[in-house]
Design a protein around this motif. Sequence first.
Motif, PDB file in Angstrom:
ATOM      1  N   GLN A 204       0.732  -1.198   0.052  1.00 19.64           N
ATOM      2  CA  GLN A 204      -0.022  -0.227   0.178  1.00 19.64           C
ATOM      3  C   GLN A 204       0.997   1.369   0.052  1.00 19.64           C
ATOM      4  OE1 GLN A 204      -3.057  -1.524   3.160  1.00 19.64           O
ATOM      5  NE2 GLN A 204      -3.450   0.556   2.860  1.00 19.64           N
ATOM      6  N   GLY A 236      -5.396  -1.918   4.850  1.00 20.78           N
ATOM      7  CA  GLY A 236      -4.502  -1.156   6.112  1.00 20.78           C
ATOM      8  C   GLY A 236      -3.429  -2.218   6.425  1.00 20.78           C
ATOM      9  N   ALA A 347      -2.671  -0.710  10.845  1.00 22.08           N
ATOM     10  CA  ALA A 347      -4.204  -0.106  10.342  1.00 22.08           C
ATOM     11  C   ALA A 347      -4.883  -1.145   9.861  1.00 22.08           C
ATOM     12  CB  ALA A 347      -3.465   0.678   9.220  1.00 22.08           C
ATOM     13  N   TYR A 348      -6.320  -1.182   9.791  1.00 25.39           N
ATOM     14  CA  TYR A 348      -7.139  -1.783   9.301  1.00 25.39           C
ATOM     15  C   TYR A 348      -8.277  -1.089   9.205  1.00 25.39           C
ATOM     16  CZ  TYR A 348     -10.122  -5.760   7.991  1.00 25.39           C
ATOM     17  OH  TYR A 348     -11.050  -6.781   7.434  1.00 25.39           O
ATOM     18  N   ARG A 349      -8.888  -0.651   7.821  1.00 25.79           N
ATOM     19  CA  ARG A 349     -10.012   0.130   7.185  1.00 25.79           C
ATOM     20  C   ARG A 349     -10.662   0.523   8.296  1.00 25.79           C
ATOM     21  NH1 ARG A 349     -13.533  -2.725   2.569  1.00 25.79           N
ATOM     22  NH2 ARG A 349     -14.158  -0.786   1.470  1.00 25.79           N
ATOM     23  N   PHE A 351      -8.948   2.386  10.973  1.00 22.89           N
ATOM     24  CA  PHE A 351      -8.047   3.066  11.538  1.00 22.89           C
ATOM     25  C   PHE A 351      -8.124   3.638  12.861  1.00 22.89           C
ATOM     26  CE2 PHE A 351      -4.147   5.438  10.394  1.00 22.89           C
ATOM     27  CZ  PHE A 351      -3.522   5.029   9.366  1.00 22.89           C
ATOM     28  N   VAL A 515      -3.557   5.470   2.276  1.00 22.06           N
ATOM     29  CA  VAL A 515      -4.242   5.237   3.527  1.00 22.06           C
ATOM     30  C   VAL A 515      -5.426   6.158   3.647  1.00 22.06           C
ATOM     31  CG1 VAL A 515      -2.207   3.761   4.813  1.00 22.06           C
ATOM     32  CG2 VAL A 515      -2.716   6.085   5.348  1.00 22.06           C
ATOM     33  N   ALA A 516      -6.296   6.107   4.526  1.00 27.70           N
ATOM     34  CA  ALA A 516      -7.046   7.140   5.355  1.00 27.70           C
ATOM     35  C   ALA A 516      -7.915   7.625   4.148  1.00 27.70           C
ATOM     36  CB  ALA A 516      -6.275   8.484   5.974  1.00 27.70           C
ATOM     37  N   GLU A 720     -12.973   3.595   3.542  1.00 29.03           N
ATOM     38  CA  GLU A 720     -13.190   3.056   4.650  1.00 29.03           C
ATOM     39  C   GLU A 720     -14.299   2.911   5.318  1.00 29.03           C
ATOM     40  OE1 GLU A 720      -9.586   5.543   5.855  1.00 29.03           O
ATOM     41  OE2 GLU A 720      -9.091   3.919   7.195  1.00 29.03           O
TER      42      GLU A 720
HETATM   43 MO1  MOS Z   1      -6.737   2.250   5.314  1.00 28.22          MO
HETATM   44  S1  MOS Z   1      -6.649   1.314   7.384  1.00 28.22           S
HETATM   45  O1  MOS Z   1      -6.362   3.680   5.908  1.00 28.22           O
HETATM   46  O2  MOS Z   1      -5.179   1.620   4.704  1.00 28.22           O
END
Ligand code: MOS
Length: 757
Positions: A204, A236, A347-349, A351, A515-516, A720
Motif C-alpha cells: 500500500q 490497511g 492499520a485496518y480500514r 484506522f 491510507v486514510a 474505509e
Molecule cells: Mo486504510 S486502514 O487507512 O489503509
Amino acid sequence: MTAVGASLPRKDAFDKLKGVAKYIDDYNFTDLVHIFTVRSEHAYGKIISIDKTEAEKMPGVLGVVTCDMVPGKNIVPLVMFDEPFLAKDYVRFHGEPVALVVAETYEQAVMAAPFVKVQVEPLKPILTIKESLDPNAPKLHGTDNVFSKYNVEKGNAEEAMKKAVHVFEREYTTPYQEHAYLETNGAIAVPGIEDSMTVYGSMQCPFYVHDAVAAAAGIEKNKVRVVQTTTGGGFGGKEDFPSVVAGHATIVAKLFNRPAKLIYKREEDIISSSKRHPSLVKVKVGTDEKGKIVAAVLEYYTDGGAYSTLTPIVLWRGTVHALGPYECDHIHVKSFGVATNKVPCGAYRGFGSPQTVFAAESLMDEIADELHMDPIELRKLNCYKLGSRTATNQVIDQSCGLLETIERAQEHSKWTNKWANPATKTGNLRRGIGISLVYYGVGLGAGGKKLDRCGSSITLLRDGSVHCAVGNVEMGQGARTVLAQIAADALGADFSSVNVVETDTALVPDSGPTVASRTTFMSGNALMLAAKQLRPSLLTAAAELLEAASPDDVELFEGKAYIKADKNGRSVSFKDVCGKLYDERLMPSAFGWFKAPDSNYNQADGQGNAYFVYSYCTNIAEVEVDMDTGEYKVLKITSAHDMGKAINPQQVEGQIEGGTLQGMGYGTTEEIRHDAKGKMLNNAFSTYILPTFVDAPEIEPIIVEHAYDKGPYGAKGFGEVPLMGVAPAIVNAIHNATGKRIRSIPVKPEKILGLDE
Ligand code: MOS
Ligand code: MTE
C-alpha cells in the motif's frame, strides 16, 4: 457525458478476471534465491543462541541470515523505530522473524527451516491490556508499557457531568481483526548496478517500503526503486508490514548479490502481519432530560502488541473521533496504546475508529432505550449539522450530509414500521433493526499532516494516449479507474485513452501512504494540477489545427477539440491535437504537487481543526435471531454515505458492499485467540471465521452527495467508512429483537444465550 460521475468499467478488471494480472508470486528472475522465515516459538523470551550449522548443510541451502548480518540497520523505519528486521537478544511475540533461510528453491528453504536451532529462555508474556498496565508488570516499552497516549479535552466534562440529568456509564471490548486480503504478503528484491536495489511487491505504501529498503541495504535513497505490483487487497494490512517483507528480501539480495523472493504462506501471514487493535473502551455520557448530550468522558485502550508500528497514528484517529458525530460542549477523551507480547497491530480500514464507533454507537442505543426514545430521534437530536463543533472544537462549515444519510437510510429500510413492531419481538424467531452513525476525517489529519502531500505526473503521448503516474496505489479499491476519470475530464481526453500506471517510486516523489481514504482527494487533486499546466499546450495546438483566432476560443472535451462558438462544427481528435503539440515542440508533460488543506491540533488538549473535511454514513442493520440456539442471520444492511461526489457510482457501491461484509465479520464471527503462553491458536481460514457469499445479507447502498469545494469535482474520500459502523448496527438490531445487550464483539450465539459474556 463526463467521465466523472459515470460508472465506467474498471481499468484492471479484465486482466484480473482473465487471470493474467501479475501478482508478486507470478514474477520470476534468473538466478532467483528463495527465502523462508524462521520464527519465534515463544511469545516472550531471551535468545540464548542460534545454531545454523545443521540447516546450512541441507540441500540447496545457501545460508541462514540472522540479525548480526543485516547490511544496513536492523530497524524497520516506521513511526517509532522500535522493531528489528530480525529479532536481536529477545523475542517479543510468537511468530516474530528470527532468521531467514536462503535456498535455491522455496521447498529447500522450507525443509531446512526446522534445522535452525533457536534456543530461548522463556519469560512470562504479557497478554492483555490490563496486565500491561499493571504497575508491577515487566516493562516491554519505556517505563509504563504505553507506546503512545493522547488527551482531547473541550470544556469541563467532569463538572458538566455533575449537572447532567441522566448519566450512562458502560464498558465495551473489541477483538483483533485480520485483514484476510486474497493475496498474502510478498516481495522480490533485485540487486542492480552500482549498489542499487529494485524491489517489487504487494503493498500500500511504496514510499514506506522505499525507506525500509534503503535502511536494510544501507544504501542511499537515490539507489532504491520500489515498484508496486498488482496488489490483491491491503485494507490497511499492507501499510506497515511490507516494509518488513521487502526489508527481508533486500537483506538477502544484498548479502547474496542475487534476486531474492519472499512469499508468505497464509499461516505465516496471519501469525506475523499487523491486525486491527483489540480494545477496551470506557464511556460515560451525561444528557439533559430530553436526551441532549451535555458531557462525555471516554477512555480508550488499545492492545498494540509487541512493537509500536502504526499504533500512535491509529490511536490518534480513534481518540479524535471517539464520541462519534455528536455535539457535546464538554468532552474529555483519554487514550492509551499499550505494549503486549502479541503480534503488532497496525492499520485496518477505519484506522482505530471502528473500536470507538462500536462503543459510542452501542451506548447511544442504550441511552435511547433507557429514555424510551426512538434511537434515530436521539441521534438526530445530537448529530452534527452544518455549524456544529467537533470534539476538537472544529466547526463543520461545509459538506455535511449526515442528516440526509440518516433520513435516506431510515426511509429505505422502512425503519419506523420495523423498529416498533412488537409482533416481531416475541416467539422463537425474532426480528430487529438497529442503526449506527459514522463520521470520518479524510486524509491523515493534523496528526500526520507532514505526510499529507502528494505528486502526480501526466505525459501526453504522440498517439493521443495519456500516461499518468501517481503516488498512491491501486489495491482493489478502484483508484486507477477513478483517477483516470478525473484526469480524463481535467484534460478533456477520453477515459479510454488515459492510463494510470502502477505506482513506481522512480516516477513520483514521496506522496505519503495509500491510507486514510485519501487517494481520490490527494492524487485526484495532484492530477488536476498537472492537467491544468498541460491545458494551454493542448489548446494552443488545437487552435492551430482548427485555425481558431485564439486558444481561448477552443474547447477540449471528451477527446475532441472544437471552436466554442461552433459546437457542432468542425472538430479535431485529441490524438491529432497531441501530434500537433509534439510538432510544435510544446510541453507534453507536467507534474502536479498537492498539499492538503491545513489542519492543526494542540498536543496538550487535542483542540484544533483535526481534519480538513469529514465523510458521513448511516448504517441500518436488520437481523433475525433464533432464541433457542442464539444463532442469527443478518438479513439486510442499508448503508447511506456522503462522500462529496461519487466519481464512479458503481465503484462506490462496490466499496460499500465489500466494506459492509468486512464490518459484519468484525461484529459477528472474527476473532483471534491465544493460548495461556501467548501462542496464536487460529492462524488459518478454517479457524478464523470470515463471512462468505453464503452469509452476505442484502446490502442496499445509498449515495448522498454534499460536494466539498476543495475536492476534485467535489469528492472527499470514503473507502474505509463502509466497514466502520456495521458491527454496532448489528448489535443494536440484536438488542431490538431480543432485549439482550451485548457489549463485546464478535456476537457469538452463546453471548445471545447469556452463556459467555
Ligand atoms: Mo486504510 S486502514 O487507512 O489503509
Ligand atoms: N477496497 C479494496 N477492494 N481493497 C482494499 O485493500 N482498502 C481500504 C479501502 N477499500 C481496500 C479497499 C482501505 S483500508 C482504504 S484506506 C481505502 O480503500 C484506500 O483507498 P482510497 O484512498 O482510494 O479511498
